[in-house]
Scaffold this active site. Structure first.
Site, PDB file in Angstrom:
ATOM      1  N   ARG A  26       0.813  -1.210   0.000  1.00 26.72           N
ATOM      2  CA  ARG A  26       0.000   0.000   0.000  1.00 26.72           C
ATOM      3  C   ARG A  26       0.849   1.264   0.000  1.00 26.72           C
ATOM      4  O   ARG A  26       0.571   2.214  -0.737  1.00 26.72           O
ATOM      5  CB  ARG A  26      -0.963  -0.023   1.189  1.00 26.72           C
ATOM      6  CG  ARG A  26      -1.873   1.195   1.306  1.00 26.72           C
ATOM      7  CD  ARG A  26      -2.458   1.673  -0.008  1.00 26.72           C
ATOM      8  NE  ARG A  26      -3.083   0.614  -0.794  1.00 26.72           N
ATOM      9  CZ  ARG A  26      -3.373   0.731  -2.078  1.00 26.72           C
ATOM     10  NH1 ARG A  26      -3.052   1.829  -2.753  1.00 26.72           N
ATOM     11  NH2 ARG A  26      -3.948  -0.263  -2.727  1.00 26.72           N
ATOM     12  N   LYS A  61       3.598  24.395  -3.050  1.00 22.18           N
ATOM     13  CA  LYS A  61       2.393  23.798  -2.479  1.00 22.18           C
ATOM     14  C   LYS A  61       2.459  22.280  -2.635  1.00 22.18           C
ATOM     15  O   LYS A  61       1.786  21.681  -3.476  1.00 22.18           O
ATOM     16  CB  LYS A  61       1.152  24.368  -3.162  1.00 22.18           C
ATOM     17  CG  LYS A  61       0.982  25.861  -2.937  1.00 22.18           C
ATOM     18  CD  LYS A  61      -0.181  26.420  -3.736  1.00 22.18           C
ATOM     19  CE  LYS A  61      -0.290  27.930  -3.538  1.00 22.18           C
ATOM     20  NZ  LYS A  61      -1.365  28.525  -4.370  1.00 22.18           N
ATOM     21  N   LYS A  93       6.248  38.909  -1.891  1.00 22.06           N
ATOM     22  CA  LYS A  93       4.812  38.727  -2.083  1.00 22.06           C
ATOM     23  C   LYS A  93       4.060  40.018  -1.747  1.00 22.06           C
ATOM     24  O   LYS A  93       4.639  40.996  -1.265  1.00 22.06           O
ATOM     25  CB  LYS A  93       4.316  37.584  -1.191  1.00 22.06           C
ATOM     26  CG  LYS A  93       4.970  36.248  -1.475  1.00 22.06           C
ATOM     27  CD  LYS A  93       4.354  35.578  -2.672  1.00 22.06           C
ATOM     28  CE  LYS A  93       2.987  35.029  -2.363  1.00 22.06           C
ATOM     29  NZ  LYS A  93       2.359  34.355  -3.525  1.00 22.06           N
ATOM     30  N   GLU A 123       6.154  39.868  -6.840  1.00 25.42           N
ATOM     31  CA  GLU A 123       4.755  39.654  -7.212  1.00 25.42           C
ATOM     32  C   GLU A 123       4.058  41.003  -7.322  1.00 25.42           C
ATOM     33  O   GLU A 123       4.126  41.825  -6.393  1.00 25.42           O
ATOM     34  CB  GLU A 123       4.054  38.792  -6.167  1.00 25.42           C
ATOM     35  CG  GLU A 123       2.567  38.605  -6.413  1.00 25.42           C
ATOM     36  CD  GLU A 123       1.886  37.869  -5.275  1.00 25.42           C
ATOM     37  OE1 GLU A 123       2.148  36.660  -5.134  1.00 25.42           O
ATOM     38  OE2 GLU A 123       1.123  38.493  -4.525  1.00 25.42           O
ATOM     39  N   ASP A 149       0.362  38.344 -10.892  1.00 20.40           N
ATOM     40  CA  ASP A 149      -0.563  37.548 -10.090  1.00 20.40           C
ATOM     41  C   ASP A 149      -2.014  37.840 -10.446  1.00 20.40           C
ATOM     42  O   ASP A 149      -2.490  38.975 -10.315  1.00 20.40           O
ATOM     43  CB  ASP A 149      -0.329  37.821  -8.602  1.00 20.40           C
ATOM     44  CG  ASP A 149      -1.128  36.893  -7.713  1.00 20.40           C
ATOM     45  OD1 ASP A 149      -1.153  35.683  -7.985  1.00 20.40           O
ATOM     46  OD2 ASP A 149      -1.742  37.382  -6.745  1.00 20.40           O
TER      47      ASP A 149
END
Length: 213
Positions: A26, A61, A93, A123, A149
């Site tokens: 598994r 991510k 950011k 960004e 963005d």
């Protein structure tokens, strides 16, 4: 490894004590199915932008503990890797821009701390911020990459046009809400990179099973 396989293909063979094989089954299938799913989804995105200059990139991510494997799977699918960790490059950011008091201040603060080998990406959330970034690039003090963005295609096209008209050598990356439905249109605007978080956070697991014989 990036090789296409049709249903029914044996991708791996293993032999050993039955208890050990069934114990590992598994976990092995979970990992293999996950990585093959990421590679397959990445290849689908890459094929969707074929013929354009855009490259498909992943993001950070990723699944905790599996980042190295998942980013390798992206490369197997024909994509390229974005940052592996926070120390690979400086990414300014929107929250950083607010804290620093604006685009110019944020980039200058990053430049003051970055070594000569460290790249900086900024960004921006609109063409007004984009123009400020381009002005810094023209002065030799700008970011190496500008992330556009959540720009719509018209805004992306205009950003590419302004870069070209100014003769600026800065990489343009499109990001935010990219899907298989929209990625071709984004690529045709002329951006260099399209980052897609879905490659690793939403890839369906490929159906792989273990059969004894």
């Amino acid at each position: 490894d990036g090789v296409a396989a049709v249903p029914g293909t044996a991708v791996l063979e293993a032999e050993g004590p039955v208890r050990d094989l069934l114990t590992a089954e598994r976990t092995a299938l979970n990992l293999l199915g996950r990585m093959c799913g990421i590679a397959t989804l990445t290849r689908t995105y890459v094929e969707a932008v074929a013929g354009t200059s855009a490259r498909i990139a992943d993001t950070r991510k990723t699944t905790p503990g599996l980042r190295a494997l998942e980013k390798h799977a992206v490369r197997c699918g024909g994509g390229v890797n974005h940052r592996f960790g926070l120390d690979d490059a400086i990414l300014i950011k929107d929250n950083h821009v607010v804290v620093c008091g604006g685009v110019v201040e944020a980039v200058k603060a990053a430049r003051a701390q970055a070594g000569h080998l460290m790249k900086i990406e900024l960004e921006v959330d609109g063409l007004a911020q984009f123009d400020q970034a381009l002005a810094l690039v023209a002065q030799g003090q700008g970011p190496d990459v500008i992330m556009l963005d959540n720009f719509d295609n018209a805004e992306l096209t205009e950003a590419v046009k302004r870069r070209r008209e100014g003769g600026h050598h800065v990489v343009l990356e499109a990001s935010g809400g990219v899907s298989l439905t929209t990625v071709r249109g984004i690529a045709e605007t002329g951006v260099d990179v399209i980052s897609v978080g879905a490659l690793t956070h939403s890839a369906p697991v490929l159906d792989i099973g273990l059969d004894a014989f």
